[in-house]
Design an enzyme around this catalytic site. Structure first.
Site, short mmCIF file in Angstrom:
data_model
loop_
_atom_site.label_atom_id
_atom_site.label_comp_id
_atom_site.label_asym_id
_atom_site.label_seq_id
_atom_site.Cartn_x
_atom_site.Cartn_y
_atom_site.Cartn_z
N VAL A 78 -5.89 7.55 4.46
CA VAL A 78 -4.51 7.99 4.17
C VAL A 78 -4.02 8.95 5.25
CG1 VAL A 78 -3.08 9.30 2.55
CG2 VAL A 78 -4.70 7.62 1.68
N GLU A 125 0.73 8.99 -2.20
CA GLU A 125 0.82 7.95 -1.17
C GLU A 125 0.55 6.59 -1.80
OE1 GLU A 125 1.87 8.29 2.01
OE2 GLU A 125 1.85 6.16 1.57
N LEU A 143 0.14 3.61 0.10
CA LEU A 143 -0.18 2.57 1.09
C LEU A 143 -1.40 1.74 0.70
CD1 LEU A 143 -2.53 4.15 2.94
CD2 LEU A 143 -0.47 5.10 3.97
N GLU A 197 -4.53 -0.73 1.97
CA GLU A 197 -5.35 -1.04 3.13
C GLU A 197 -4.95 -2.42 3.65
OE1 GLU A 197 -9.56 -0.46 2.65
OE2 GLU A 197 -9.22 1.42 1.59
N LYS A 231 1.55 8.09 -9.57
CA LYS A 231 0.54 7.43 -8.73
C LYS A 231 -0.47 6.66 -9.60
CE LYS A 231 -2.32 6.48 -5.51
NZ LYS A 231 -2.14 5.77 -4.29
N LEU A 246 -0.26 -11.49 -8.83
CA LEU A 246 -0.62 -12.46 -9.87
C LEU A 246 -1.54 -13.51 -9.28
CD1 LEU A 246 2.71 -12.98 -11.88
CD2 LEU A 246 0.64 -11.83 -12.64
N GLY A 273 -10.99 -4.59 -6.68
CA GLY A 273 -11.98 -3.62 -6.22
C GLY A 273 -11.31 -2.61 -5.31
N CYS A 317 -9.40 2.54 -4.88
CA CYS A 317 -8.27 3.12 -5.62
C CYS A 317 -8.07 2.53 -7.00
CB CYS A 317 -6.99 2.96 -4.81
SG CYS A 317 -7.13 3.73 -3.19
#
Ligand code: UGA
Length: 448
Positions: free
Chosen positions: A11, A149, A151, A153, A205, A251, A258, A261
């Site tokens: 991040v 945040e 974002l 990966e 979040k 979907l 996994g 987060c």
């Protein structure tokens, strides 16, 4: 504006590079001097598409520097982003010690007004607790803004430069005005900037990640039902997603969600609710349902092969998703562990994550080998299981893959292939809820 970003992880480093690209002067603070030296040479500590180029461009332009001296960076900065990790403790609670330690260091070494922006994902009430704690540490004048945040990966730069929204949580007008100023370049893109209280910002979040996890889990459950009924999960996903209230993204069925987060944040949200005396049965059921998918995949193989004992399974894809070398809570590793437990040997290949997976599976190295190409990984295998949706797997020469193998079973856990095409290449095909082949032309259109 002069900014500092503390913690050059996934991040923090993206935020530092992107904020420099907005035109700010940014100093990235990283405790490990060797990481600082590597960053100065444009060597990234992890893979993220476009990151190296963005870091290089902004270092060259003199807007981005790196240091391990927190005090120096903080002294020059008006606003300081904190992006240190909050990885779970053994108890399952987020570890807030690094956040508190870094914040203490910041207020101890400053004499003028600073705004601390919390980017790390933290439970509800953290900003208030931190404020109270810091007030007792040093007299420095500061305010806190919660700035979660969002974002992802693999598309982190794009997410930071063109976010769906920016959330600013706090109660100091002065700090919030300064935070808005940081994000001013986004006004041109008409990015919604929502100003809320700390607690709402913190909860937004977790609510977002838990909702995404729930959406994926829902379609995974539909895939299971499709297998029992003969319906096609892609037809379901497409039709359900065309309802504007639901939307088509997230979907796509797979081996389960996994990463660092979604699993952690869903668990933490449920735990946070318990601590506040509420129960969230829906949220609690999400990780439970998610954990049933890999065992289902293993059972599918066992049904076809009789047993996995003594069999060789080629695993294609080890990262938890495409465009990353991250294997944290990767369903592919869970699949590998279960297959090993059932007596199989594993030959694995991932375009980027072989090394990370080898570290995570170090204790199993006698039964797992890693290969530089899917074709070498498939040599002598009784079955191939595709677990990550890498583009290069989508366009794999299936006939060539099949030619390397001893058996002919293809477990397509991400539904990357046309089942009929795979059958034409000599495979016995197992997908996730593909039903009859009729609507299989809708392959892989739903993932966002
Ligand atoms: C997630 C969120 O998407 C970001 O918004 C958030 O900022 C980030 O967590 C975070 O909290 O830092 P990320 O973990 O990078 O981002 O990845 P996702 O793209 O959300 O994928 C998570 C998992 O869900 C992966 O295992 C992926 O393969 C799986 N997935 C995703 C599916 O199985 N089906 C889908 O349709 C979408």
């Amino acid at each position: 504006m002069n900014l500092a970003v503390i913690g050059m992880g996934r991040v923090g480093l993206v935020a530092a590079a992107a904020l420099a690209d907005f035109g700010h002067h940014v100093e990235g603070v990283e405790i490990a001097p060797e990481r600082v030296a590597a960053l100065e040479r444009d060597q990234m500590p992890f893979y993220e598409p476009g990151l190296q180029e963005l870091v290089h461009k902004n270092q060259q332009a003199g807007r981005l520097t790196f240091t391990s001296e927190l005090a120096r960076a903080v002294r020059h900065a008006t606003a300081i982003f904190i992006a240190v990790g909050t990885e779970e403790r053994a108890t399952g609670e987020p570890n807030l010690a690094p956040l508190f330690a870094v914040s203490e260091q910041i207020v101890r070494c400053t004499h003028d007004y600073k705004v601390l922006l919390i980017k790390s994902t933290v439970p509800v009430g953290t900003a208030a607790r931190l404020r109270a704690h810091l007030a007792g540490v040093a007299p420095g004048e500061f305010d806190i803004v919660s700035n979660p945040e969002f974002l992802r990966e693999g598309s982190a730069i794009e997410n930071f430069l063109r976010p769906d929204r920016v959330i600013l949580g706090g109660n100091s007008e002065k700090a919030l005005a300064l935070a808005r100023e940081v994000y001013r370049p986004l006004y041109l893109l008409e990015t919604p900037i929502m100003v809320v209280d700390h607690e709402s910002a913190e909860l937004i979040k977790y609510a977002t990640n838990a909702f995404l996890a729930m959406k994926i889990t829902f379609i995974n459950e539909m895939a299971t039902l499709c297998e029992a009924t003969g319906a096609d999960v892609h037809a379901i996903a497409r039709a359900v997603g065309l309802d504007k209230r639901i939307g088509p993204k997230f979907l796509h069925p797979g081996p389960g969600f996994g990463g660092s987060c979604l699993p952690k944040d869903t668990r933490t949200l449920a735990e946070m609710a318990r601590q506040h005396g509420c129960s969230l049965p829906l949220v609690e059921s999400v990780p439970v349902s998610n954990s049933t998918i890999c065992p289902q995949l293993i059972s599918k193989l066992e049904e076809k092969m009789g047993t996995l004992r003594g069999k060789t399974v080629c695993v294609l894809g080890l990262a938890y998703k495409t465009e990353t070398d991250d294997v944290r809570e990767s369903p592919a590793l869970e699949f590998v562990r279960l297959a090993l437990g059932a007596g199989a040997r594993i030959r694995a290949h991932d375009p980027l994550a072989n090394d990370e997976a080898a570290k995570a599976l170090a204790g199993k190295k006698n039964d797992v080998s890693f290969h530089a190409s899917p074709f070498t990984a498939a040599e002598g295998a009784d079955a191939v299981a595709v677990l990550t949706e890498w583009n290069e797997f989508r366009s794999l020469d299936l006939a060539e893959l099949r030619a390397q193998m001893r058996g002919n079973l293809l477990l397509d856990a991400r539904n990357l292939y046309d089942p009929n095409d795979a059958r034409r290449q000599g495979f016995e095909y197992l997908g996730r809820g593909r039903g009859t082949a009729r609507s299989s032309s809708l392959v892989a259109s739903a993932q966002g």
